[in-house]
Design a protein around this motif. Structure first.
Motif, PDB file in Angstrom:
ATOM      1  N   ARG A 612       0.814  -1.219   0.000  1.00 52.33           N
ATOM      2  CA  ARG A 612       0.000   0.000   0.000  1.00 52.33           C
ATOM      3  C   ARG A 612       0.847   1.269   0.000  1.00 52.33           C
ATOM      4  O   ARG A 612       0.489   2.274  -0.616  1.00 52.33           O
ATOM      5  CB  ARG A 612      -0.928  -0.031   1.224  1.00 52.33           C
ATOM      6  CG  ARG A 612      -1.964   1.075   1.257  1.00 52.33           C
ATOM      7  CD  ARG A 612      -2.836   0.936   2.508  1.00 52.33           C
ATOM      8  NE  ARG A 612      -3.840   1.974   2.598  1.00 52.33           N
ATOM      9  CZ  ARG A 612      -5.054   1.906   2.089  1.00 52.33           C
ATOM     10  NH1 ARG A 612      -5.401   0.844   1.409  1.00 52.33           N
ATOM     11  NH2 ARG A 612      -5.922   2.893   2.241  1.00 52.33           N
ATOM     12  N   ARG A 613       2.000   1.223   0.661  1.00 51.67           N
ATOM     13  CA  ARG A 613       2.809   2.424   0.807  1.00 51.67           C
ATOM     14  C   ARG A 613       3.436   2.867  -0.514  1.00 51.67           C
ATOM     15  O   ARG A 613       3.860   4.018  -0.652  1.00 51.67           O
ATOM     16  CB  ARG A 613       3.906   2.163   1.853  1.00 51.67           C
ATOM     17  CG  ARG A 613       4.590   3.425   2.366  1.00 51.67           C
ATOM     18  CD  ARG A 613       5.532   3.110   3.496  1.00 51.67           C
ATOM     19  NE  ARG A 613       6.213   4.302   3.987  1.00 51.67           N
ATOM     20  CZ  ARG A 613       7.101   4.298   4.950  1.00 51.67           C
ATOM     21  NH1 ARG A 613       7.402   3.154   5.550  1.00 51.67           N
ATOM     22  NH2 ARG A 613       7.681   5.414   5.338  1.00 51.67           N
ATOM     23  N   LYS A 646     -14.647   4.168  -6.219  1.00 52.22           N
ATOM     24  CA  LYS A 646     -13.377   3.773  -5.599  1.00 52.22           C
ATOM     25  C   LYS A 646     -12.484   3.085  -6.631  1.00 52.22           C
ATOM     26  O   LYS A 646     -12.153   1.906  -6.532  1.00 52.22           O
ATOM     27  CB  LYS A 646     -13.670   2.872  -4.402  1.00 52.22           C
ATOM     28  CG  LYS A 646     -14.455   3.589  -3.312  1.00 52.22           C
ATOM     29  CD  LYS A 646     -15.032   2.638  -2.273  1.00 52.22           C
ATOM     30  CE  LYS A 646     -13.974   2.109  -1.342  1.00 52.22           C
ATOM     31  NZ  LYS A 646     -14.563   1.342  -0.217  1.00 52.22           N
ATOM     32  N   TRP A 647     -12.085   3.888  -7.588  1.00 52.53           N
ATOM     33  CA  TRP A 647     -11.244   3.430  -8.703  1.00 52.53           C
ATOM     34  C   TRP A 647      -9.882   2.967  -8.176  1.00 52.53           C
ATOM     35  O   TRP A 647      -9.213   3.675  -7.438  1.00 52.53           O
ATOM     36  CB  TRP A 647     -11.068   4.588  -9.690  1.00 52.53           C
ATOM     37  CG  TRP A 647     -10.067   4.370 -10.772  1.00 52.53           C
ATOM     38  CD1 TRP A 647     -10.039   3.353 -11.673  1.00 52.53           C
ATOM     39  CD2 TRP A 647      -8.954   5.223 -11.091  1.00 52.53           C
ATOM     40  NE1 TRP A 647      -8.980   3.507 -12.537  1.00 52.53           N
ATOM     41  CE2 TRP A 647      -8.296   4.649 -12.198  1.00 52.53           C
ATOM     42  CE3 TRP A 647      -8.455   6.410 -10.554  1.00 52.53           C
ATOM     43  CZ2 TRP A 647      -7.166   5.212 -12.779  1.00 52.53           C
ATOM     44  CZ3 TRP A 647      -7.325   6.974 -11.127  1.00 52.53           C
ATOM     45  CH2 TRP A 647      -6.699   6.385 -12.225  1.00 52.53           C
ATOM     46  N   GLY A 648      -9.483   1.758  -8.563  1.00 53.59           N
ATOM     47  CA  GLY A 648      -8.167   1.258  -8.197  1.00 53.59           C
ATOM     48  C   GLY A 648      -8.018   0.837  -6.754  1.00 53.59           C
ATOM     49  O   GLY A 648      -6.903   0.592  -6.295  1.00 53.59           O
ATOM     50  N   ASN A 653      -5.348  -2.441  -4.277  1.00 53.97           N
ATOM     51  CA  ASN A 653      -4.731  -1.947  -3.038  1.00 53.97           C
ATOM     52  C   ASN A 653      -4.569  -0.426  -2.989  1.00 53.97           C
ATOM     53  O   ASN A 653      -3.695   0.097  -2.293  1.00 53.97           O
ATOM     54  CB  ASN A 653      -3.357  -2.606  -2.818  1.00 53.97           C
ATOM     55  CG  ASN A 653      -3.094  -2.868  -1.344  1.00 53.97           C
ATOM     56  OD1 ASN A 653      -4.011  -2.828  -0.519  1.00 53.97           O
ATOM     57  ND2 ASN A 653      -1.852  -3.132  -1.000  1.00 53.97           N
ATOM     58  N   GLY A 654      -5.415   0.290  -3.725  1.00 48.37           N
ATOM     59  CA  GLY A 654      -5.335   1.744  -3.714  1.00 48.37           C
ATOM     60  C   GLY A 654      -5.955   2.343  -2.463  1.00 48.37           C
ATOM     61  O   GLY A 654      -6.847   1.769  -1.845  1.00 48.37           O
TER      62      GLY A 654
END
Length: 742
Positions: A612-613, A646-648, A653-654
């Motif tokens: 995620r980072r 909530k694209w991506g 994992n956006g």
């Protein structure tokens, strides 16, 4: 006696003098009292006047600084005026007063209009000319405390006639704001909206929603008022949709970058569809067709010698089409006859289990298989012109009929496309998605069952001569070239309209808008395998989208795909493992001048982060900004707004907050409003509403947001621990360091 009389007269004289003195004292006291009262009255008047002057100054400053900008709260693009220092909309002489997000009341805090135009702060109904009447009956009194006011700036009733109640419906009370009514309706989904007006507004050439930068920071009182206000978001009905906002596409004409596979002249003269004459092209820039004379198979176990492959395909398909009923074993045998090298590699267990488990009352598949075979056999008649590949780095489009699409998909069903089965890295079409349906037919699961129900229903409709639609569909690959990439750091655009809801879906409540497909680089993702998230579901409900896999090369970072005119054939419920086909859908959308259904679907692929980072890196942020802007950027003055969400996020994992801000920025640059569907994420809905309200009130530009994203990414990768409050909280603290709005 005379002495007694004198004494009496003296006493009377003294008493008279005393009475006169008392009268004079009372007069003096009364005069002094009146002086005190007048002094207090004048002091109170000066306070009121100063307050009025400040209000007037703010309005004048706002008009001078922002040119009376108005927000396009309706399809015609009109705009409200917003006081940047007090978070309220204001009345300008150039147009009618409109309401803003001040709570349930629709009366503007700065309105100089309404039935009681002489009262600026009246909380009363009846009016007289006295400012400070002691009777309490003055309704033009500036600070009267009696009577119910219909034009009060600070109404406490919450029953405004032009606003929405807590239930999301318009109240039934009369309109007291001297505004003309419009047909604006409350949203069918999501939270009740307490903002957009029911007034007819003047149009404006600018679409900027922001009130502009404030000349001074809001006071603590005004910040507290902002905290209590709901949002600056609009109603779903205030966003622009097809067909109301569509510009005419002009005549349907082929060009160097636009291939049309039907005969346009015949369409214009006869009003019917016929394949465009042309020639077959057997090279990598074009689709290698199953019926091409250049598709030749060598001698082997199933062929006596070199043979045109279509001869073997047509023989097998004709054998199926001539039968009244066909089972899965017949389908499998036919497919493997002209794909012999996959005899021991392909399985048809999912298709066989599907047909076996579907109840007899719904099991029409044995009679449908011959019809699909017959449709596939029409390929040489239906497509005579070579189909170009939509390759990366080349903006181009293809328009073809729904019947042609069905014919091509019928061939995909029977796995006839040559050179499209190999999956190794050096394969000829390794940079393209798969198109043959062999992967859909193997590895039984409940997901495959529901997918096959949707696919079979599509073919049931398209093989019925009476029900088969006869429209056109356009597939367009777009490219964001180097000179079109925005300088995000210097971008002065401000926030556009936003509707946020945790209910509803992009494809239903977003009908008529540009609907975002959360795509994979390989268009369609796992639609022909086990994938069942947003993109795959979209392709199953609109199976014509699957054809894009035939000719669309993997999307690059600066590319997108837009499909105009695809038809929705099915309904569904659930998501992932809970997905179920819910029956047929009757698509009653109007068609444009090109006979395309007025539906636009935008495929943009987000980056996939293993950790995620990784996404908190400005090079990756700019990639997502450019990708979104590539899709959001419009062509023409009158285009629909965008339905997204909530694209991506999810499997990719956006960060939902980061992706929301990126899409707000791209939409602002593209000058298009957003309908944002959080898919039951109530917390994201509320936080995004508050963030948008803050950005609007502060007049925050895209460039300022870009700077804040740089700071946030720096904080995530700094020497100390990363910022744990989330992006929204970080932006809030930077824009208003004194207090929290979220």
């Amino acid at each position: 006696m005379s002495r007694r009389n004198d004494s009496s007269q003296m006493r009377e004289s003294i008493q008279h003098d005393h009475n006169e003195d008392r009268k004079e004292d009372r007069k003096v006291e009364h005069k002094e009292d009146r002086k005190v009262e007048h002094k207090e009255d004048r002091k109170e008047d000066r306070k009121v006047d100063r307050k009025e002057d400040r209000n007037e100054d703010r309005k004048v400053e706002h008009r001078e600084e922002h040119g009376r900008e108005r927000e396009p709260n309706d399809i015609n693009g009109s705009k409200p005026n917003i006081c940047s220092s007090c978070s309220e909309r204001i009345s300008c002489s150039s147009g009618p007063l409109i309401s803003y997000d001040t709570g349930p009341s629709s009366s503007s805090r700065h309105s100089d209009t309404g039935p009681s135009s002489s009262s600026r702060h009246s909380d009363t109904g009846a009016s007289s000319s006295s400012r400070h009447s002691d009777t309490g009956a003055s309704s033009s009194s500036r600070h009267s405390d009696t009577g119910p006011s219909s034009s009060s700036r600070h109404s406490d009733t919450g029953a405004s006639s032009s606003g929405l109640s807590d239930s999301g419906h318009s109240s039934s009370g009369p309109d007291h704001s001297n505004r003309s009514s419009s047909s604006s309706r409350p949203s069918d989904i999501g939270p009740p909206f307490s903002g957009p007006d029911n007034s007819t507004q003047s149009s404006s050439s600018s679409r900027t929603f922001s009130p502009g930068p404030s000349s001074s920071r809001p006071s603590d009182t005004e910040e507290r008022q902002d905290e209590g206000s709901s949002s600056s978001c609009c109603s779903l009905e205030d966003l622009k949709r097809l067909p109301q906002c569509q510009s005419k596409p002009g005549p349907l004409t082929p060009s160097r970058t636009h291939t049309i596979l039907i005969d346009v002249n015949f369409l214009n003269l006869e009003g019917s569809l016929m394949a465009k004459e042309g020639r077959d092209v057997w090279q990598s820039d074009f689709v290698k067709m199953p019926c091409s004379d250049s598709s030749v198979v060598k001698a082997g176990a199933y062929f006596k010698g070199p043979e045109v492959r279509w001869n073997g395909i047509s023989k097998q398909l004709k054998g199926l089409a001539d039968k009244r009923e066909v089972n899965v074993d017949h389908v499998q045998a036919a497919i493997l006859k002209y794909n012999p090298s996959y005899k021991d590699k392909w399985s048809f267990d999912a298709l066989a289990t599907f047909v076996r488990r579907v109840p007899k009352a719904e099991n029409y598949f044995s009679t449908l298989f011959p019809k699909i075979a017959k449709l596939a056999l029409e390929l040489p008649k239906n497509l005579k012109k070579a189909i170009p590949m939509l390759k990366n780095g080349r903006p181009a489009s293809i328009t073809l009929s729904q019947e042609q699409i069905a014919c091509l998909l019928a061939n995909a069903f029977f796995c006839t496309f040559p050179h499209r089965n190999a999956t190794h890295p050096n394969a000829e079409y390794c940079n393209y998605p798969s198109i043959n349906f062999n992967s859909l037919f193997e590895n039984w699961s409940d997901r495959k069952k529901e997918k096959l129900r949707a696919i079979m229903h599509y073919f049931k409709v398209m093989t019925d001569e009476k029900k088969r639609p006869r429209g056109l569909v356009t597939f367009e690959r777009r490219l964001l070239s180097g000179h079109d990439v925005p300088d995000w750091r210097r971008c002065k655009d401000k926030m556009q309209k936003l509707h946020v809801t945790s209910g509803g879906t992009i494809e239903t409540e977003g009908t008529g808008m540009l609907q975002v497909d959360f795509a994979c680089k390989m268009i369609g993702g796992g639609v022909l395998n086990t994938g069942l998230v947003q993109e795959e579901i979209l392709f199953l409900m609109n199976p014509e989208l699957i054809l894009s896999r035939l000719f669309t090369e993997k999307l690059e970072d600066n590319e997108c795909l837009i499909v105009t005119g695809s038809q929705q054939f099915s309904r569904y419920s659930g998501y992932g493992d809970t997905f179920e086909w819910a029956g047929p859908h009757e698509d009653d959308l109007p068609r444009d001048e090109w006979r395309r259904l007025q539906r636009q679907i935008l495929a943009i692929d987000a980056q996939h982060y293993k950790h995620r980072r990784e996404q908190y890196d400005m090079s990756k942020v700019q990639r997502e900004l450019n990708k979104a802007y590539c899709g959001f950027r419009g062509h023409g003055p009158n285009i629909p707004d965008i339905a997204t969400g909530k694209w991506g996020c999810g499997a990719f994992n956006g960060d939902p907050q980061l992706k929301a801000v990126i899409q707000l920025m791209a939409a602002a640059k593209a000058e298009r409003g957003l309908a944002f569907f959080t898919f039951k994420d109530e917390e994201l809905k509320e936080d995004l509403q508050k963030l948008h309200h803050l950005l609007v009130m502060e007049g925050t530009t895209v460039g300022k947001l870009f700077e804040l994203l740089e700071n946030f990414c720096g904080a995530q990768h700094g020497s100390g621990s990363s910022y744990s409050g989330g992006l929204f909280d970080f932006i809030k603290r930077k824009l208003r360091p004194k207090r929290s709005l979220l």
